[in-house]
Design a protein around this motif. Structure first.
Motif, PDB file in Angstrom:
ATOM      1  N   SER A  23       0.860  -1.093  -0.184  1.00  0.00           N
ATOM      2  CA  SER A  23      -0.005  -0.073   0.050  1.00  0.00           C
ATOM      3  C   SER A  23       0.776   1.216   0.071  1.00  0.00           C
ATOM      4  O   SER A  23       2.130   1.290   0.062  1.00  0.00           O
ATOM      5  CB  SER A  23      -0.924  -0.105   1.159  1.00  0.00           C
ATOM      6  OG  SER A  23      -0.076   0.428   2.328  1.00  0.00           O
ATOM      7  N   PRO A  24       0.254   2.399  -0.154  1.00  0.00           N
ATOM      8  CA  PRO A  24       1.242   3.550  -0.193  1.00  0.00           C
ATOM      9  C   PRO A  24       1.655   4.054   1.367  1.00  0.00           C
ATOM     10  O   PRO A  24       2.532   4.711   1.466  1.00  0.00           O
ATOM     11  CB  PRO A  24       0.091   4.835  -0.315  1.00  0.00           C
ATOM     12  CG  PRO A  24      -1.121   3.897  -1.016  1.00  0.00           C
ATOM     13  CD  PRO A  24      -1.112   2.589  -0.772  1.00  0.00           C
ATOM     14  N   ARG A  25       1.184   3.113   2.244  1.00  0.00           N
ATOM     15  CA  ARG A  25       1.761   3.353   3.499  1.00  0.00           C
ATOM     16  C   ARG A  25       2.668   2.137   3.843  1.00  0.00           C
ATOM     17  O   ARG A  25       2.941   1.974   5.192  1.00  0.00           O
ATOM     18  CB  ARG A  25       0.728   3.571   4.811  1.00  0.00           C
ATOM     19  CG  ARG A  25       0.192   4.592   4.484  1.00  0.00           C
ATOM     20  CD  ARG A  25       0.930   5.601   4.876  1.00  0.00           C
ATOM     21  NE  ARG A  25       0.376   7.247   4.945  1.00  0.00           N
ATOM     22  CZ  ARG A  25       1.074   8.464   5.028  1.00  0.00           C
ATOM     23  NH1 ARG A  25       2.489   8.154   5.309  1.00  0.00           N
ATOM     24  NH2 ARG A  25       0.369   9.584   4.963  1.00  0.00           N
ATOM     25  N   ASN A  26       3.044   1.385   2.777  1.00  0.00           N
ATOM     26  CA  ASN A  26       3.895   0.180   3.075  1.00  0.00           C
ATOM     27  C   ASN A  26       3.447  -1.063   3.862  1.00  0.00           C
ATOM     28  O   ASN A  26       3.991  -1.703   4.535  1.00  0.00           O
ATOM     29  CB  ASN A  26       5.250   0.440   3.475  1.00  0.00           C
ATOM     30  CG  ASN A  26       6.061   1.402   2.557  1.00  0.00           C
ATOM     31  OD1 ASN A  26       5.693   1.338   1.332  1.00  0.00           O
ATOM     32  ND2 ASN A  26       7.138   1.587   2.743  1.00  0.00           N
ATOM     33  N   GLU A  27       1.888  -1.075   3.957  1.00  0.00           N
ATOM     34  CA  GLU A  27       1.361  -2.313   4.394  1.00  0.00           C
ATOM     35  C   GLU A  27       1.063  -3.305   3.167  1.00  0.00           C
ATOM     36  O   GLU A  27       1.031  -2.968   2.005  1.00  0.00           O
ATOM     37  CB  GLU A  27       0.015  -1.804   5.062  1.00  0.00           C
ATOM     38  CG  GLU A  27       0.288  -0.938   6.193  1.00  0.00           C
ATOM     39  CD  GLU A  27      -1.010  -0.299   6.807  1.00  0.00           C
ATOM     40  OE1 GLU A  27      -1.143  -0.063   8.170  1.00  0.00           O
ATOM     41  OE2 GLU A  27      -1.901  -0.155   6.066  1.00  0.00           O
ATOM     42  N   VAL A  28       0.835  -4.550   3.636  1.00  0.00           N
ATOM     43  CA  VAL A  28       0.609  -5.654   2.936  1.00  0.00           C
ATOM     44  C   VAL A  28      -0.918  -6.215   2.741  1.00  0.00           C
ATOM     45  O   VAL A  28      -1.525  -6.286   3.787  1.00  0.00           O
ATOM     46  CB  VAL A  28       1.586  -6.889   3.322  1.00  0.00           C
ATOM     47  CG1 VAL A  28       1.341  -8.085   2.360  1.00  0.00           C
ATOM     48  CG2 VAL A  28       3.010  -6.297   3.231  1.00  0.00           C
ATOM     49  N   LEU A  29      -1.371  -6.354   1.736  1.00  0.00           N
ATOM     50  CA  LEU A  29      -2.599  -6.942   1.394  1.00  0.00           C
ATOM     51  C   LEU A  29      -2.638  -8.471   1.612  1.00  0.00           C
ATOM     52  O   LEU A  29      -2.267  -8.920   1.020  1.00  0.00           O
ATOM     53  CB  LEU A  29      -3.111  -6.527   0.113  1.00  0.00           C
ATOM     54  CG  LEU A  29      -4.630  -7.195  -0.430  1.00  0.00           C
ATOM     55  CD1 LEU A  29      -5.660  -6.339   0.509  1.00  0.00           C
ATOM     56  CD2 LEU A  29      -5.006  -6.682  -1.909  1.00  0.00           C
ATOM     57  N   LEU A  30      -3.766  -8.960   2.651  1.00  0.00           N
ATOM     58  CA  LEU A  30      -3.916 -10.453   2.535  1.00  0.00           C
ATOM     59  C   LEU A  30      -5.430 -10.421   2.483  1.00  0.00           C
ATOM     60  O   LEU A  30      -6.139  -9.780   2.978  1.00  0.00           O
ATOM     61  CB  LEU A  30      -3.448 -11.043   3.736  1.00  0.00           C
ATOM     62  CG  LEU A  30      -2.009 -10.950   4.064  1.00  0.00           C
ATOM     63  CD1 LEU A  30      -1.534 -11.712   5.369  1.00  0.00           C
ATOM     64  CD2 LEU A  30      -1.277 -11.940   2.930  1.00  0.00           C
ATOM     65  N   LEU A  31      -5.931 -11.571   1.730  1.00  0.00           N
ATOM     66  CA  LEU A  31      -7.219 -11.762   1.679  1.00  0.00           C
ATOM     67  C   LEU A  31      -7.632 -13.055   2.773  1.00  0.00           C
ATOM     68  O   LEU A  31      -6.841 -13.923   2.656  1.00  0.00           O
ATOM     69  CB  LEU A  31      -7.566 -12.162   0.149  1.00  0.00           C
ATOM     70  CG  LEU A  31      -7.131 -11.288  -0.837  1.00  0.00           C
ATOM     71  CD1 LEU A  31      -7.384 -12.063  -2.248  1.00  0.00           C
ATOM     72  CD2 LEU A  31      -7.741  -9.917  -0.565  1.00  0.00           C
ATOM     73  N   HIS A  32      -8.797 -13.021   3.365  1.00  0.00           N
ATOM     74  CA  HIS A  32      -9.235 -14.128   3.945  1.00  0.00           C
ATOM     75  C   HIS A  32     -10.026 -14.801   3.509  1.00  0.00           C
ATOM     76  O   HIS A  32     -10.964 -14.604   3.050  1.00  0.00           O
ATOM     77  CB  HIS A  32      -9.869 -13.384   5.478  1.00  0.00           C
ATOM     78  CG  HIS A  32     -10.277 -14.445   6.544  1.00  0.00           C
ATOM     79  ND1 HIS A  32     -10.864 -13.968   7.677  1.00  0.00           N
ATOM     80  CD2 HIS A  32      -9.700 -15.840   6.730  1.00  0.00           C
ATOM     81  CE1 HIS A  32     -10.759 -15.285   8.356  1.00  0.00           C
ATOM     82  NE2 HIS A  32     -10.174 -16.037   7.702  1.00  0.00           N
ATOM     83  N   ARG A  33      -9.818 -16.272   3.368  1.00  0.00           N
ATOM     84  CA  ARG A  33     -10.214 -17.174   2.488  1.00  0.00           C
ATOM     85  C   ARG A  33     -11.621 -17.688   3.252  1.00  0.00           C
ATOM     86  O   ARG A  33     -11.647 -17.774   4.530  1.00  0.00           O
ATOM     87  CB  ARG A  33      -9.711 -18.181   1.893  1.00  0.00           C
ATOM     88  CG  ARG A  33      -8.572 -17.929   1.060  1.00  0.00           C
ATOM     89  CD  ARG A  33      -8.160 -19.129   0.045  1.00  0.00           C
ATOM     90  NE  ARG A  33      -7.392 -18.851  -1.398  1.00  0.00           N
ATOM     91  CZ  ARG A  33      -7.993 -18.265  -2.315  1.00  0.00           C
ATOM     92  NH1 ARG A  33      -9.383 -18.385  -2.247  1.00  0.00           N
ATOM     93  NH2 ARG A  33      -7.122 -18.269  -3.234  1.00  0.00           N
ATOM     94  N   VAL A  34     -12.735 -18.028   2.623  1.00  0.00           N
ATOM     95  CA  VAL A  34     -13.924 -18.697   3.218  1.00  0.00           C
ATOM     96  C   VAL A  34     -13.559 -19.931   3.723  1.00  0.00           C
ATOM     97  O   VAL A  34     -12.708 -20.696   3.306  1.00  0.00           O
ATOM     98  CB  VAL A  34     -15.081 -18.650   2.418  1.00  0.00           C
ATOM     99  CG1 VAL A  34     -15.364 -17.093   1.765  1.00  0.00           C
ATOM    100  CG2 VAL A  34     -14.777 -19.489   0.996  1.00  0.00           C
ATOM    101  N   LYS A  35     -14.269 -20.567   4.640  1.00  0.00           N
ATOM    102  CA  LYS A  35     -14.350 -21.897   5.234  1.00  0.00           C
ATOM    103  C   LYS A  35     -14.270 -23.021   4.163  1.00  0.00           C
ATOM    104  O   LYS A  35     -13.777 -23.785   4.405  1.00  0.00           O
ATOM    105  CB  LYS A  35     -14.922 -22.203   6.650  1.00  0.00           C
ATOM    106  CG  LYS A  35     -14.815 -21.300   7.550  1.00  0.00           C
ATOM    107  CD  LYS A  35     -15.622 -21.559   8.679  1.00  0.00           C
ATOM    108  CE  LYS A  35     -15.480 -20.797   9.857  1.00  0.00           C
ATOM    109  NZ  LYS A  35     -16.335 -20.878  11.050  1.00  0.00           N
ATOM    110  N   THR A  36     -15.175 -22.522   3.212  1.00  0.00           N
ATOM    111  CA  THR A  36     -15.529 -23.809   2.293  1.00  0.00           C
ATOM    112  C   THR A  36     -14.627 -23.677   0.877  1.00  0.00           C
ATOM    113  O   THR A  36     -14.702 -24.425   0.022  1.00  0.00           O
ATOM    114  CB  THR A  36     -16.789 -23.437   1.603  1.00  0.00           C
ATOM    115  OG1 THR A  36     -16.774 -21.995   1.244  1.00  0.00           O
ATOM    116  CG2 THR A  36     -17.858 -23.773   2.914  1.00  0.00           C
ATOM    117  N   SER A  37     -13.606 -22.839   1.094  1.00  0.00           N
ATOM    118  CA  SER A  37     -12.653 -22.688  -0.084  1.00  0.00           C
ATOM    119  C   SER A  37     -11.961 -24.173  -0.454  1.00  0.00           C
ATOM    120  O   SER A  37     -11.609 -24.657   0.493  1.00  0.00           O
ATOM    121  CB  SER A  37     -11.673 -21.641   0.206  1.00  0.00           C
ATOM    122  OG  SER A  37     -10.748 -21.744  -0.991  1.00  0.00           O
ATOM    123  N   THR A  38     -11.638 -24.540  -1.629  1.00  0.00           N
ATOM    124  CA  THR A  38     -11.055 -25.824  -1.690  1.00  0.00           C
ATOM    125  C   THR A  38      -9.522 -25.353  -1.540  1.00  0.00           C
ATOM    126  O   THR A  38      -8.610 -26.635  -1.447  1.00  0.00           O
ATOM    127  CB  THR A  38     -11.249 -26.267  -3.108  1.00  0.00           C
ATOM    128  OG1 THR A  38     -10.706 -25.368  -4.162  1.00  0.00           O
ATOM    129  CG2 THR A  38     -12.744 -26.655  -3.309  1.00  0.00           C
TER     130      THR A  38
END
Length: 395
Positions: free
Chosen positions: A85-100
């Motif tokens: 990000s512009p503030r040097n933070e990192v993007l993570l995505l939280h996967r759903v419980k049903t994800s394969t």
């Protein structure tokens, strides 16, 4: 065997959290990018109506079955991108419980290659495991589909493309519902629009260990969003009115199909959450976050000057281009070794995988990831020097 001691826990800087909600729509059907991989196993059956099998027949069948089971599944090509990000933070995505794939885990945006990304080399072609335009196209497409962040530019002027969030969300909805492809939607936004593949920086390749029935060859990338002072520059010809600034893209979920939450946090904060059991990180994500945490967000989060943010980025780039091989070219197929009776495991990172044996591709020979798998979930993760772990455990 001697149990290895953990290194002291990382001291982390608490930064501001950006918790975002999902868009108002929910796709009518999942995109189906992750389909189960059916690994063929030879089967041996018998029936009372058939002649009894001899011991020789049984031994031959047993050898065939064993050989089939020991043959690693062909790794599917996929891409993943680490957005800073512009503030040097990192993007993570939280996967759903049903994800394969990685259910309930926090992951970098990414997914399998599609035919629309370009022709990937054949399975028996060693260049299938090299960086290429098909991997870069997939990384940007998957990022948009999963988080709504668009990395595209005008091919003629080189300026980044600005698309309002409402318009981006409508595009994601159309793509998820298979009404159009990402490339078709992009051309509707601007005739000369193309994915900004040049902005992607290769940052390791990972091959799934051979014991898994579903394997991937995943090209990881790093991408820096513009720093705050750069955001104020005009994007294309859409110059904002006086007193206004350009829109900063905010990540959102995909409506709960695969992603329940998209969030920017400092790399050190993600590490802290994983070590406290507040987030699930698998070894690839944990290792790369650990490496980035040594460079990004070392000051008071949210208080760094633009000059400090730029310096952090420059030092990280210098690091990933260093080493033998550099981190831009490392290829890692983790190998797990149990080093204690309590379930402690060390993941060796030096092997590039069976597909690359005999080539000059290498992993990381200096570090290992130490952890425990509890009900299939990695816990108590820590990155250590390989020489220290092997000296203690006498492996």
């Amino acid at each position: 065997m001697i149990a290895c001691e953990f290194l002291p826990r990382l001291q982390v800087a608490r930064g501001s959290r950006l918790l975002v909600s999902g868009p108002s729509y929910r796709p009518t059907q999942p995109p189906g990018r992750f389909k189960p991989f059916n690994h063929p196993l030879q089967r041996c059956s018998s029936s009372a109506s058939k002649p009894q099998q001899t011991s020789t027949d049984l031994n031959m069948a047993s050898r065939k079955t064993s050989k089939a089971k020991s043959t690693p599944a062909e790794p599917r090509p996929s891409s993943s991108v680490i957005i800073i990000s512009p503030r040097n933070e990192v993007l993570l995505l939280h996967r759903v419980k049903t994800s394969t794939s990685y259910p309930s885990a926090h992951v970098f945006p990414g997914g399998n290659l599609s035919s629309q990304d370009g022709p990937c080399p054949a399975v028996d072609d060693i260049s299938r495991h090299d960086d290429g335009p098909w991997y870069r196209n997939a990384a940007i497409r998957e990022l948009f589909e999963e988080s709504g962040i668009l990395l595209a530019k005008d091919a003629d002027s080189g300026k980044m493309l600005a698309v309002p969030q409402e318009q981006r969300e409508a595009g994601r909805r159309a793509i998820h519902q298979h009404k159009m492809t990402f490339a078709e939607w992009l051309k509707e936004q601007h005739p000369a629009a193309v994915p900004d593949t040049e902005g992607l920086i290769a940052f390791t390749r990972w091959l799934t260990p051979i014991r898994y029935p579903r394997r991937y060859t995943t090209q990881m990338y790093l991408y820096f969003l513009p720093l705050p002072m750069e955001i104020e520059k005009p994007i294309l010809d859409e110059i904002p009115h006086e007193g206004e600034k350009e829109e900063i893209q905010i990540p959102t979920s995909d409506g709960g199909v695969e992603i329940s939450e998209a969030r920017f946090l400092p790399a050190s904060e993600w590490i802290r959450m994983a070590q406290k059991g507040e987030a699930i990180l698998f070894p690839p994500q944990f290792l790369l976050l650990h490496l980035m945490a040594d460079f990004l967000g070392q000051g008071s989060s949210g208080m760094e000057s633009v000059e400090e943010l730029k310096r952090q980025r420059e030092e990280l780039l210098q690091f990933i281009h260093s080493g033998q091989p550099p981190w831009t070219n490392k290829c890692i197929c983790p190998k797990a070794l149990q080093i204690a009776s309590d379930g402690q495991t060390v993941m060796k990172l030096d092997h590039p995988g069976p597909e690359l044996e005999g080539t000059d591709r290498k992993g990381d020979t200096e570090r290992v990831v130490q952890l425990k798998f509890i009900k299939g979930v990695p816990r108590e993760l820590v990155v250590r020097w390989k020489k220290d772990v092997f000296k203690e455990s006498r492996l």
